[in-house]
Design a protein around this motif. Structure first.
Motif, short mmCIF file in Angstrom:
data_model
loop_
_atom_site.label_atom_id
_atom_site.label_comp_id
_atom_site.label_asym_id
_atom_site.label_seq_id
_atom_site.Cartn_x
_atom_site.Cartn_y
_atom_site.Cartn_z
N ALA A 285 0.87 -1.24 -0.02
CA ALA A 285 -0.03 -0.12 0.01
C ALA A 285 0.86 1.21 0.10
O ALA A 285 2.17 1.04 0.30
N PHE A 329 -3.89 -0.64 6.09
CA PHE A 329 -3.41 -0.14 4.70
C PHE A 329 -4.52 0.72 4.19
O PHE A 329 -5.71 0.39 4.34
N TYR A 343 -2.97 -2.51 -2.79
CA TYR A 343 -4.28 -1.69 -2.28
C TYR A 343 -4.52 -0.37 -2.96
O TYR A 343 -3.43 0.26 -3.48
#
Length: 391
Positions: A285, A329, A343
């Motif tokens: 992320a 995240f 993500y």
């Protein structure tokens, strides 16, 4: 046999000599061939905006599958359904925030005027509201059945500094007990520091301030200007389960990490509250819940109860909305077949009056894949849905 072969041969020649015997081949080049195009993953506005408010400061998705909005400008709690249709209003003095417990009672934070030693004070207060009246269920039939006034839930005496204390937000527990964030200018040794997260039981009886164990030490003054708070106990009612964990935000100007997940840990040595360690894996992320200086004034806080476990936070200073996973995240997991497994950041905002902009966004709620935001400075409630949720 020879005769049959000759017959078939002649027939084949006749067919081949007749141009277009079965018709000419249709040209289908004019048909647009479908191509798979991955859409951008983001939140998009649902129109129209709900504009019947003056200064909406909080919104909550109820266990009764309705939404409750606090309008500080009119000192009212307004109930709406998912379509945005207004179902009724109730006046509460100084109301700033509201939640609903699993008994369908509302807990609203407001103020109560009291005369003490011939002086008038506005004291922070929790109002418990029963929505079941003699004429039916709903905000129009609501009645106040209890008041928790600071500081009289833990002591009988009063000092002038008690009037500076404010309650901010409430997080509901599975047994209908709750956590409360409290800020103040003083320091009470009996009930813990004014900047505290307090626990109450299901009968509105004060239990204890939450002390946090961190780095091998126990901190009774761990929280600095705690503001937003939510637990894992979220609608829908059928799946509203969870322990004593909670997530909170801080609006302390000196704070570096202004949002944390606090775990309730039970062991053979007893039970403690501890900050959950969240790994900041940049290969997964781009942003994280516990990143230093991620927020300025994180005010609204909500957790999705549908299994996605999205954490939503509004920042009233940055005029922005952030989304995180339960592991900290920032963003959402991409759908199958997407070009990356990282993500995808869907946080958005910016100052303004557009459908993707805000002016001091405060409360935030999530119900049936729709995000509701109390855009306080613009006097409206905005609704958003993730593009990947559309059919």
């Amino acid at each position: 046999m020879i005769g049959k072969a000759l017959t078939y041969g002649v027939l084949a020649m006749l067919l081949l000599s007749c141009e277009g015997y079965f018709g000419n081949k249709t040209d289908i080049d004019f048909i647009e061939k479908p191509e798979f195009v991955i859409r951008d993953i983001s939140y998009v506005p649902i129109q129209p905006a709900l504009t019947q408010f003056v200064e909406p400061t909080d919104i909550v998705a109820g266990f009764d599958e309705l939404l409750y909005i606090v309008d500080r400008g009119t000192e009212e709690i307004i109930a709406i359904d998912e379509s945005g249709r207004e179902l009724g209003r109730m006046h509460i003095q100084g109301v700033t925030s509201v939640v609903q417990d699993r008994r369908f009672n509302l807990l609203a934070i407001g103020s109560k005027t009291d005369t003490i030693s011939d002086k008038v004070f506005n004291l922070t207060c929790i109002y418990r509201i029963d929505l079941q009246g003699t004429l039916g269920y709903g905000i129009r039939h609501g009645k106040i059945i209890n008041e928790i006034v600071h500081p009289f839930y833990y002591k009988s005496t009063f000092s002038s500094s008690d009037a500076d204390v404010v309650f901010n937000n409430i997080g509901i527990l599975e047994d209908n007990g709750f956590y409360l964030t409290r800020n103040g200018a003083g320091n009470s040794t009996f009930s813990g520091p004014d900047d505290a997260v307090l626990m109450f039981n299901a009968n509105d009886v004060y239990v204890t301030p939450v002390a946090v164990s961190s780095s091998g030490a126990l901190f009774r003054d761990y929280f600095k200007k705690p503001f937003g708070i939510t637990t894992l106990v979220q609608p829908p009612q059928l799946f509203a389960r969870g322990g004593n964990d909670f997530i909170y935000t801080s609006i302390s100007p000196e704070g570096v990490i202004k949002s944390q997940y606090i775990e309730y840990v039970e062991s053979e040595f007893g039970a403690t509250y501890e900050p959950r360690v969240m790994v900041q894996d940049t290969s997964q992320a781009d942003g994280f819940l516990t990143s230093p200086y991620k927020f300025d004034e994180p005010s609204g806080l909500a957790l999705a109860g549908d299994g996605t476990n999205h954490i939503f936070i509004t920042d009233r200073a940055k005029d922005s909305v952030f989304l995180f996973s339960l592991n900290g995240f920032e963003g959402v997991k991409p759908p199958a077949g997407y070009s990356t497994n990282r993500y995808i950041t869907v946080s958005f905002g910016g100052t303004g009056q557009g459908l993707m902009n805000f002016n001091k966004p405060m409360g935030i709620a999530y119900m049936n894949r729709v995000v509701y935001i109390a855009d306080s400075g613009n006097g409206r409630v905005l609704r958003f849905k993730l593009t990947s949720d559309f059919d």
